[in-house]
Every structure is written in structure tokens, then in C-alpha cells.
Enzyme design. Structure first.
Site, PDB file in Angstrom:
ATOM      1  N   HIS A   1       0.530   5.059   8.714  1.00 33.25           N
ATOM      2  CA  HIS A   1       1.121   3.596   9.483  1.00 33.25           C
ATOM      3  C   HIS A   1       2.694   3.939   8.476  1.00 33.25           C
ATOM      4  O   HIS A   1       3.855   3.452   8.950  1.00 33.25           O
ATOM      5  CB  HIS A   1       1.145   2.441   8.795  1.00 33.25           C
TER       6      HIS A   1
ATOM      7  N   SER B   1       0.736  -0.754  -0.167  1.00 29.49           N
ATOM      8  CA  SER B   1       0.119   0.377  -0.080  1.00 29.49           C
ATOM      9  C   SER B   1       1.050   0.930   0.099  1.00 29.49           C
ATOM     10  O   SER B   1       0.458   2.249  -0.114  1.00 29.49           O
ATOM     11  CB  SER B   1      -1.105   0.337   1.297  1.00 29.49           C
ATOM     12  N   GLU B   2       2.286   1.271   0.873  1.00 25.99           N
ATOM     13  CA  GLU B   2       3.069   2.387   0.394  1.00 25.99           C
ATOM     14  C   GLU B   2       3.925   2.137   0.727  1.00 25.99           C
ATOM     15  O   GLU B   2       4.811   0.599   1.729  1.00 25.99           O
ATOM     16  CB  GLU B   2       2.745   3.355   1.657  1.00 25.99           C
ATOM     17  N   THR B   3       5.274   2.852   0.060  1.00 24.89           N
ATOM     18  CA  THR B   3       6.796   2.498   0.167  1.00 24.89           C
ATOM     19  C   THR B   3       7.194   3.732   0.932  1.00 24.89           C
ATOM     20  O   THR B   3       7.306   5.021  -0.232  1.00 24.89           O
ATOM     21  CB  THR B   3       7.098   1.658  -1.276  1.00 24.89           C
TER      22      THR B   3
END
Length: 279
Positions: free
Chosen positions: A78, A47-49
Site C-alpha cells: 500500500h 503502519s508505514e511512512t
């Protein structure tokens, strides 16, 4: 040959290992171009990097860029906790003892240690308040519910574009089967109170299909926006715990506390992968 850079994958907000939301963190991203960052985020397919960089603002300890598979975000929760965790584990020393200051697209975000958890201060809402009737109709259609099943709805946008939807109870939230085509580019967070005897106080789900994430497992930015809204409107106490990810087999726990007018959003952080990545 590509440079070897320190890399960590951190599980965030999980009640136990493998039950939270992972974030991929490139600890030393200096010298990488925008195309490199976007390509790696697509490759991880999380979902995120995130990418840690030297700060521009002298008040910050580091600068963070946050990418989804679909593009860059000015802020996300997060990834903020997981990146601060990775920065500290890599030997980062805060300029001011007791707090960490992150520079990102929404400005400076302060973090502190809340017992064994890290917590970030909820950034100010960029958009809040009433939602127009057409958007409410779109949300109801996207969630496949009647308009009168929505108890309350407001913008709770602190960067990603969140819209908060309050339903009657947790089972209503868990029963949702959204129509993502109708949702289109809306970022919809749905929340409802848990029964009095439940382990947590609220159940939350986050839907962001336009960013390549139909449902996010556990979402700090949404948790922050909801906290400002729910506490401010008297719908939540100044300290509570929200569950998220239940529908995905996760056990996310977002710890919220309002202290001296500041909303703190905390959760567990655990490094599960630690090594090098060649970029």
C-alpha cells in the site's frame, strides 16, 4: 529552521474514503538522514511512512524508502501505491508513458494504471514453500486455533517476511483473536474464501506485532504474496478481489489479476491530506 517539504497522506485500497489504509508520504526527502526518517515514521504512528528520493537506478522514476514505527522495510504494497499516487500528483512524469518504475529495497517495481486504480507488479518471492513443524505450532498457538484448522500454510515472503495461512472460510478469519506474545516476530497473513454470494472473493487479515502494527488494515505486499501462492496452487482464479480490514472497521479492497504470467495488485488511491511538513 527545519525545511518545509511537500507532504501527502493517501488513503489506499479503500472501497470509499477513510475505509482503506493511510500512508504518509514525504514527497521531497532528499537530504534527510536515517534517524530523521525513522523519527518521523514513529511520530506519524501509521503502519508505514514513505520518503521519495531521486533514483539511483537510471531505469527508475524515483526511489522509495519505507518505514514502519519499528524500522525500515525493503518493500510494502500500500505504500508503493500511495507513494506513486503522491509522486504523480506532485507533477512526476514517468520516463516511459503508461508505467511508473519505483526503486526500493527489493529492486525495481513496475506500476501501471488499471482503469481508475493504480496497480503494482508483485515482486518475486524471496522465500516460499513449506513451513517447519515448530513454526506451524507457533502460528496455531498465536492464532489460538487447532493445527487441523489450518488448511494450508506456506512462506509468501516478498520482503517483509510474510507467512500465509489458509483457513476454511471467512468467518474463521474474522473470529481470530491472536496472542501477539506467542506470535513474536512472525508476520502472519490469514486468508479464507468468502461465501459464493459475497461481494468479494476472499477475506484477509495481517498481523505484524514485531513492527509495531498488531494488525495492518490493508496490506498490498501480503496481497501480492498470497496471489502468487493461491493462484499458483489453483486455490484462486487469475482474477479476484480480496477484502481486508473488516475487523478494524475498514473496507479494504485488493484487486488481483494475473496477466501473461505477471501478478498485478491494484487498489484505489485518494489524497486526504496535502500540505507541508517541517523536518
Amino acid at each position: 529552521m527545519s525545511d518545509a517539504r511537500r507532504f501527502a497522506q493517501v488513503d489506499v485500497f479503500g472501497a470509499e474514503s477513510l475505509k482503506g489504509n493511510p500512508v504518509a508520504v514525504v514527497v521531497d526527502a532528499d537530504g534527510l538522514g536515517d534517524d530523521d526518517l525513522a523519527a518521523f515514521a514513529r511520530w506519524t504512528n501509521l503502519s508505514e511512512t514513505t520518503f521519495l528520493l531521486p533514483p539511483v537506478d537510471t531505469a527508475a522514476d524515483y526511489r522509495l524508502r519505507i518505514f514502519t514505527p519499528g524500522g525500515e522495510l525493503p518493500f510494502a504494497g500500500h505504500p508503493t501505491l500511495g507513494s506513486a499516487h503522491a509522486w504523480l500528483e506532485a507533477g512526476g512524469v514517468p520516463k516511459n508513458a503508461g508505467s511508473v518504475v519505483q526503486e526500493c529495497g527489493v529492486g525495481l517495481v513496475e506500476l501501471h494504471r488499471d482503469g481508475e486504480r493504480l496497480a503494482f507488479e508483485a515482486p518475486p518471492l524471496l522465500r516460499s514453500g513449506a513451513v517447519d513443524d515448530d513454526t506451524i505450532a507457533q502460528v496455531a498457538g498465536a492464532l489460538r486455533i487447532r493445527r487441523d484448522e489450518i488448511v494450508a500454510i506456506e512462506w509468501v515472503d516478498n520482503g517483509p517476511g510474510w507467512l500465509g495461512v489458509l483457513l476454511t472460510d471467512a468467518e474463521d478469519v474474522l473470529a481470530l483473536t491472536p496472542d501477539f506474545a506467542v506470535m513474536d516476530d512472525l508476520k502472519v497473513g490469514v486468508v479464507a474464501p468468502q461465501p459464493e454470494d459475497a461481494e468479494t472473493d476472499f477475506e484477509v487479515r495481517a498481523f505484524v506485532p514485531s513492527l509495531g502494527i498488531p494488525e495492518d488494515p490493508v496490506t498490498g505486499s501480503l496481497g501480492a504474496g498470497l496471489a502468487v501462492w493461491l493462484i499458483g496452487s489453483g486455490r484462486a482464479p487469475e482474477r479476484y478481489v480480496a477484502a481486508q480490514g473488516t475487523a478494524l472497521g475498514r473496507a479494504g479492497r485488493v484487486h488481483v489479476e494475473k496477466v501473461a504470467g505477471r501478478h498485478w495488485i491494484g487498489g484505489a488511491t485518494r489524497t486526504l491530506i496535502d500540505g507541508l511538513v517541517r523536518l
